[in-house]
Structure formats: structure tokens, C-alpha cells
Design a protein around this motif. Structure first.
Motif, PDB file in Angstrom:
ATOM      1  N   VAL A 304     -61.535  29.245  74.947  1.00  0.00           N
ATOM      2  CA  VAL A 304     -60.768  30.435  74.579  1.00  0.00           C
ATOM      3  C   VAL A 304     -60.658  30.473  73.059  1.00  0.00           C
ATOM      4  CG1 VAL A 304     -58.550  31.617  74.694  1.00  0.00           C
ATOM      5  CG2 VAL A 304     -59.468  30.509  76.726  1.00  0.00           C
ATOM      6  N   VAL A 305     -60.929  31.628  72.464  1.00  0.00           N
ATOM      7  CA  VAL A 305     -60.864  31.790  71.013  1.00  0.00           C
ATOM      8  C   VAL A 305     -59.680  32.684  70.675  1.00  0.00           C
ATOM      9  CG1 VAL A 305     -62.071  32.545  68.937  1.00  0.00           C
ATOM     10  CG2 VAL A 305     -63.368  31.570  70.838  1.00  0.00           C
ATOM     11  N   LEU A 306     -58.821  32.223  69.760  1.00  0.00           N
ATOM     12  CA  LEU A 306     -57.680  33.004  69.293  1.00  0.00           C
ATOM     13  C   LEU A 306     -58.067  33.776  68.043  1.00  0.00           C
ATOM     14  CD1 LEU A 306     -54.800  30.381  69.685  1.00  0.00           C
ATOM     15  CD2 LEU A 306     -55.454  32.198  71.281  1.00  0.00           C
ATOM     16  N   ILE A 307     -57.837  35.092  68.051  1.00  0.00           N
ATOM     17  CA  ILE A 307     -58.174  35.953  66.914  1.00  0.00           C
ATOM     18  C   ILE A 307     -56.989  36.852  66.602  1.00  0.00           C
ATOM     19  CG2 ILE A 307     -60.665  35.972  67.349  1.00  0.00           C
ATOM     20  CD1 ILE A 307     -60.284  38.686  68.755  1.00  0.00           C
ATOM     21  N   ASN A 308     -56.953  37.374  65.365  1.00  0.00           N
ATOM     22  CA  ASN A 308     -55.950  38.376  65.021  1.00  0.00           C
ATOM     23  C   ASN A 308     -56.487  39.305  63.939  1.00  0.00           C
ATOM     24  OD1 ASN A 308     -55.698  36.963  62.603  1.00  0.00           O
ATOM     25  ND2 ASN A 308     -53.634  36.212  63.005  1.00  0.00           N
ATOM     26  N   GLU A 309     -55.597  40.148  63.393  1.00  0.00           N
ATOM     27  CA  GLU A 309     -56.022  41.174  62.445  1.00  0.00           C
ATOM     28  C   GLU A 309     -56.572  40.608  61.148  1.00  0.00           C
ATOM     29  OE1 GLU A 309     -52.108  42.617  64.416  1.00  0.00           O
ATOM     30  OE2 GLU A 309     -53.056  40.739  63.822  1.00  0.00           O
ATOM     31  N   GLU A 310     -56.274  39.355  60.839  1.00  0.00           N
ATOM     32  CA  GLU A 310     -56.755  38.736  59.603  1.00  0.00           C
ATOM     33  C   GLU A 310     -57.966  37.822  59.830  1.00  0.00           C
ATOM     34  OE1 GLU A 310     -55.497  40.043  57.129  1.00  0.00           O
ATOM     35  OE2 GLU A 310     -53.649  40.871  57.976  1.00  0.00           O
ATOM     36  N   SER A 311     -58.478  37.788  61.043  1.00  0.00           N
ATOM     37  CA  SER A 311     -59.736  37.064  61.301  1.00  0.00           C
ATOM     38  C   SER A 311     -60.870  37.941  60.776  1.00  0.00           C
ATOM     39  CB  SER A 311     -59.920  36.798  62.796  1.00  0.00           C
ATOM     40  OG  SER A 311     -58.840  36.079  63.336  1.00  0.00           O
ATOM     41  N   ALA A 312     -61.613  37.467  59.805  1.00  0.00           N
ATOM     42  CA  ALA A 312     -62.583  38.329  59.133  1.00  0.00           C
ATOM     43  C   ALA A 312     -63.900  37.602  58.894  1.00  0.00           C
ATOM     44  CB  ALA A 312     -62.021  38.815  57.798  1.00  0.00           C
ATOM     45  N   SER A 313     -64.945  38.408  58.718  1.00  0.00           N
ATOM     46  CA  SER A 313     -66.226  37.935  58.218  1.00  0.00           C
ATOM     47  C   SER A 313     -66.817  36.812  59.064  1.00  0.00           C
ATOM     48  CB  SER A 313     -66.051  37.508  56.761  1.00  0.00           C
ATOM     49  OG  SER A 313     -67.259  37.133  56.187  1.00  0.00           O
ATOM     50  N   SER A 314     -66.962  35.630  58.490  1.00  0.00           N
ATOM     51  CA  SER A 314     -67.588  34.517  59.203  1.00  0.00           C
ATOM     52  C   SER A 314     -66.805  34.134  60.454  1.00  0.00           C
ATOM     53  CB  SER A 314     -67.713  33.302  58.278  1.00  0.00           C
ATOM     54  OG  SER A 314     -68.562  33.592  57.185  1.00  0.00           O
ATOM     55  N   ALA A 315     -65.485  34.325  60.422  1.00  0.00           N
ATOM     56  CA  ALA A 315     -64.686  34.069  61.620  1.00  0.00           C
ATOM     57  C   ALA A 315     -65.062  35.052  62.724  1.00  0.00           C
ATOM     58  CB  ALA A 315     -63.197  34.165  61.292  1.00  0.00           C
ATOM     59  N   GLU A 316     -65.315  36.305  62.339  1.00  0.00           N
ATOM     60  CA  GLU A 316     -65.732  37.315  63.314  1.00  0.00           C
ATOM     61  C   GLU A 316     -67.147  37.034  63.820  1.00  0.00           C
ATOM     62  OE1 GLU A 316     -63.792  41.475  62.203  1.00  0.00           O
ATOM     63  OE2 GLU A 316     -64.617  40.500  60.438  1.00  0.00           O
ATOM     64  N   LEU A 317     -67.995  36.535  62.932  1.00  0.00           N
ATOM     65  CA  LEU A 317     -69.353  36.170  63.332  1.00  0.00           C
ATOM     66  C   LEU A 317     -69.324  35.157  64.471  1.00  0.00           C
ATOM     67  CD1 LEU A 317     -72.229  35.206  60.870  1.00  0.00           C
ATOM     68  CD2 LEU A 317     -71.748  33.832  62.878  1.00  0.00           C
ATOM     69  N   LEU A 318     -68.510  34.122  64.296  1.00  0.00           N
ATOM     70  CA  LEU A 318     -68.416  33.065  65.298  1.00  0.00           C
ATOM     71  C   LEU A 318     -67.799  33.585  66.591  1.00  0.00           C
ATOM     72  CD1 LEU A 318     -68.657  30.107  66.130  1.00  0.00           C
ATOM     73  CD2 LEU A 318     -66.483  29.661  64.969  1.00  0.00           C
ATOM     74  N   ALA A 319     -66.692  34.315  66.479  1.00  0.00           N
ATOM     75  CA  ALA A 319     -66.017  34.841  67.663  1.00  0.00           C
ATOM     76  C   ALA A 319     -66.907  35.833  68.398  1.00  0.00           C
ATOM     77  CB  ALA A 319     -64.701  35.494  67.263  1.00  0.00           C
ATOM     78  N   GLY A 320     -67.601  36.684  67.652  1.00  0.00           N
ATOM     79  CA  GLY A 320     -68.466  37.676  68.267  1.00  0.00           C
ATOM     80  C   GLY A 320     -69.619  37.062  69.025  1.00  0.00           C
TER      81      GLY A 320
END
Length: 491
Positions: A304-320
Motif C-alpha cells: 500500500v502506498v500513501l500519497i497526498n497533495e504534496e507528493s510530487a514528481s519522482s514520488a508520483e513516478l514511483l506511485a504511478g
């Protein structure tokens, strides 16, 4: 009241971001950077070379304007200032907030920040009015060994008064070569007199990964940013907790992660994303510049990956990548939505431009730029628990009013006290604050001072973990037997 609170939080977030940009806490905020490494791991440098045939005749207007100003303006003008102004004008015309110009000094700071290590004492500082305050001390550093704590105000460094000098000036004094020292004077909350300290400098390596076993068989890893050491740190800690046993699963936390180096996110993805595509970088004219692949075997446990409004860029790459490839479920709020990739273009005289070179698309072809990644399960988080650490209003007492008082009342409410959130420091606020001071074992004054700020922050540190609705939802979700089927795993 809820509408007013959201408005208040919005105002505070704006103030917080201003503070953080100035303090280099969000060094990588909403940015993804290519390191430009080749197959041998060496760094490639893009060097600027003028076009062989020169520039279009239309560019003559630039030089004509510069000559007109230089020769005719009513006071002398430094030509270097005009040139730098033209550079900034070109960058601003792109309307791309990620494109930045760095002079030699700013470039050196940028490279230090992306390296993940520097010579210093091991603190993060922020600017509060004219004062510079310790926001955080890093573990196992000279600052921690000398007892520096959040809330300490640094008033002198090497004999220089720091009041009103600005955070960049203070950073330059605190940083320096390893095996040197800096003499500082601090004003500590609750102390009657300033405290003089000599703090050694050493090579400070900022830790961007934290991990722990929440219970037997259930691991948790938090990635704060993606600097040059992040993949190495993650790999070491991930292998350690995987060897401990992840029979129940893994929670990966990239909330409030502003991004950073793309290659670091890719290396982590290679450990978690099943065999196949991780991400593709697309450049001008929709040309595919690079496709990154994983050869990993699908994990035999849920993620399970925790994300929020400040997860950006490389963090979004990994989550996506994890979401698209069915390797994980995402819990939290829609992410920032920043899918452009920047790379340094070096200019003459040790200057550079951080230039957008590509956009990235998730394995399913999603363009998340300005849209973000939607979680599989949307779960809110109390806003006050996200931003309380940046609350540094100075002394508050009866008769005061405004956003600072309203934030104080919300914080007291969040820790379990019954209080009306009005924005007015009235008799009730005085009484509730006195009750809090009594429970904390500090002076019962009914005044919000430095000591009270420290105790309230510690109380909210505890509340933030217990009342983390997103983490708690992930815990419930990951322990549900049906999760294996949802993530296409084994029964």
C-alpha cells in the motif's frame, strides 16, 4: 466553521511554503531532475554551444536595446545587470515555474542540495521574522551531540549578530569544511540567559529514508525526498525488513515528498515494480527519449502506498508505476501533478539553467501533469496535523486575535481539549492553555510562550501518529484477506 478552517489552513500553507523555500527544507519541491548518468554511471554535462550560423536577424533587437540603454539611459547602467535581466526575461516567457537560472553561487548551493550531503553542523533552520530558528536537528550530528533542539534561536555565529541578516547569510556561516568549527550563541526557550556553544562541522549526510516494522510481518518505509543517496538507503533498509519477513505486507509512504532525482526513483521502482515498463520520458515533438524497465519478480505480499497533495514528481513516478502495474494500492489524496523533468544546462562562467527537457508518462500512458494521481482509496488527513510543526508565532496572550490565535486553538482542540475556535485569545483560551501547561508540567501562565510551544509540538507529534487516518486506513486495508485478490496476487 469548516469553511473558515480550510481558508485559514490555505493561508498558513502559503506562509509555510514561503518559509520553506527560504530555508531549503523543500529543496526539491515539485521538481524532478535528471542526473544525466551514462551506462558507466558517469555524469553527463550538457554544455551550451552557440549555433554555427549565429542567431536569427530578429535577435538583433536584443543587442540594439542593450546598446540604447547602455549609451543613453540617464544614469550609468551595468551591462551585466542588463544581460542577467534578459536571461530572466527569457525564462519567465516560458511560463514554466520549474525552469530556473543559477549564477555560480546559486548553482553551487543547488548542487550541494541535490548531492544529499554537505559540510555543516546538522540542522535545518527557518526564518521567523528577523530571527533564525532551529527547525530540526539531524540524528548523530554535531548539532545533536551539542544539544541543539527545535525552537533554539541562533542569535550569533562567529561573533556576528544574525538578527535580520536572512537565512542565506546564516546558512553560509554554519556550513563549511569538515573538521572545522563554528561558535554560536543561542536563545533557548525557557532559559534566562543566552547559551554559547562551539559546534564542530563534519560531512552531513541527510537521511531521506526511514523504515520500521509496525508489527511482525508488516513493514513501513517512508521516503522523504529523492537525493543522490536515496536509492542506496532504500535498498539497504528494504532488504533488511524483507529479510525480517513481510508476510503481511509493506506500507510505502511518499506523502509530502516533493520529488528530486528521477534516476533514484527508477532504481527503487526496479525493486518493487513487476517485470515490465516503469516510466517513459517524452521530449519535444512527442519523441520518446527513454523507457525505463524493471525485471523484478512480483512481490508475494501486498503493498500500500500513501500519497497526498504534496507528493510530487519522482514520488508520483514511483506511485504511478506501482498503481498502473497492479503492484500496489494507493491511499490518501490526489497528488501534486508534476510530471516534467529538468536537467542542468551549463553555461559560461559557472552558470547554468535548469531546463525542462521532457515529460514523463506512467506505464499505462497517463499524463499526470497538472492532474496528479488519484488514489484507489481517498482518505482525508486533519490539516492541522500536517502543518503544526511550522507554527512559530511568538508569544500569544489574552487580548490577542487573528490567524495565529485560531491556529493555537485548533492545535489545542486536536490534542483533546474542548475549546471554541474563534481566533480571539479570550478567557476560555487562557483557561484551556493553563490546563495544558499543568498537564505538561510547565509554568502555569496561560500565555503561549516558547516552552509551551515545545510541549504542544511534542503532544501533536504523538497525536499525529495516533490520528493518522491515512496510515490507519492502510493498516486496515493491508490486513484484509481480499487485498491479495485486488492486487492480483496469490490467495
Amino acid at each position: 466553521m469548516e469553511i473558515n478552517r480550510k481558508k485559514l489552513i490555505f493561508i498558513w500553507v502559503a506562509v509555510v511554503l514561503i518559509l520553506l523555500v527560504g530555508s531549503n527544507i523543500f529543496t526539491y519541491f515539485a521538481a524532478g531532475y535528471l542526473t544525466g548518468s551514462n551506462d558507466e554511471g558517469q555524469t553527463k554535462v550538457i554544455k551550451f554551444e552557440p549555433a554555427k550560423n549565429g542567431y536569427d536577424e530578429d535577435t538583433e533587437i536584443l543587442f540594439e536595446t542593450m546598446d540604447a540603454i547602455t549609451n543613453n539611459y540617464y544614469t550609468p547602467v551595468d551591462q551585466d545587470i542588463l544581460i542577467e535581466g534578459a536571461v530572466h526575461g527569457m525564462i519567465e516567457s516560458l511560463e514554466d515555474p520549474q525552469v530556473q537560472y543559477y549564477d555560480s553561487e546559486a548553482l553551487n548551493t543547488f548542487l550541494l542540495d541535490t548531492r544529499g550531503s554537505y559540510g555543516g553542523i546538522g540542522v535545518r533552520i527557518i526564518e521567523v521574522g528577523d530571527d533564525v530558528v532551529v527547525f530540526e536537528t539531524f540524528a548523530n550530528t554535531p548539532a545533536e551531540r551539542q544539544g541543539l533542539t527545535p525552537g533554539d534561536q541562533i542569535i550569533e555565529a562567529d561573533g556576528l549578530d544574525l538578527s535580520g541578516k536572512g537565512i542565506d547569510f546564516v546558512v553560509e556561516l554554519l556550513r563549511g569544511p569538515a573538521n572545522t568549527s563554528v561558535d554560536i550563541v543561542i536563545k533557548r526557550p525557557g532559559a534566562d540567559e543566552p547559551i554559547a556553544l562551539t559546534v564542530d562541522r563534519e560531512e552531513i549526510r541527510v537521511t531521506s529514508v526511514f523504515s520500521e516494522m509496525l508489527e511482525e510481518g508488516l513493514g513501513y518505509i517512508k521516503i522523504n525526498s529523492f537525493d543522490s543517496h536515496t536509492a542506496e538507503e532504500f535498498t539497504s533498509q528494504f532488504k533488511a525488513i524483507e529479510q525480517s519477513g513481510l508476510s503481511k505486507g509493506l506500507i510505502l509512504d511518499v506523502r509530502d515528498n516533493p520529488g528530486g532525482l528521477v534516476d533514484q526513483a527508477v532504481e527503487i521502482a526496479k525493486l518493487l515494480v513487476p517485470e515490465g515498463e516503469i516510466v517513459r520520458l517524452v521530449g519535444r515533438n512527442e519523441d520518446v527519449k527513454t523507457i525505463y524497465y524493471s525485471s523484478a519478480v512480483k512481490k508475494p505480499y501486498p503493498i500500500v502506498v500513501l500519497i497526498n497533495e504534496e507528493s510530487a514528481s519522482s514520488a508520483e513516478l514511483l506511485a504511478g508505476a506501482l498503481q498502473d502495474r497492479g503492484a500496489a494500492l494507493l491511499v490518501g489524496k490526489t497528488t501534486f501533478g508534476k510530471a516534467s523533468v529538468q536537467q542542468l544546462v551549463y553555461l559560461s562562467d559557472d552558470q547554468a539553467i535548469l531546463l525542462t527537457m521532457a515529460r514523463y508518462f506512467t506505464p499505462s500512458g497517463r499524463d499526470i501533469h497538472k492532474h496528479g494521481i488519484e488514489p484507489d482509496f481517498e482518505v482525508d488527513m486533519p490539516e492541522i496535523l500536517r502543518y503544526y510543526r511550522y507554527f512559530l508565532p511568538g508569544q500569544l496572550e489574552r487580548g490577542h486575535y487573528g490567524p495565529d490565535v485560531e491556529m493555537l486553538q485548533m492545535m489545542l482542540e486536536q490534542t483533546g481539549y474542548t475549546i471554541d475556535v474563534t481566533g480571539y485569545f479570550d478567557e476560555q483560551t487562557t483557561r484551556v492553555l493553563t490546563d495544558f501547561q499543568t498537564a505538561a508540567g510547565i509554568k502555569r501562565s496561560g500565555v503561549f510562550d516558547d516552552q509551551t510551544w515545545i510541549q504542544l509540538r511534542e503532544a501533536l507529534d504523538i497525536a499525529a501518529r495516533k490520528q493518522d487516518d491515512q496510515l490507519n486506513f492502510a493498516l486496515d486495508l493491508i490486513l484484509k484477506p481480499g487485498l491479495w485478490n485486488i492486487t492480483e496476487g496469490n490467495d
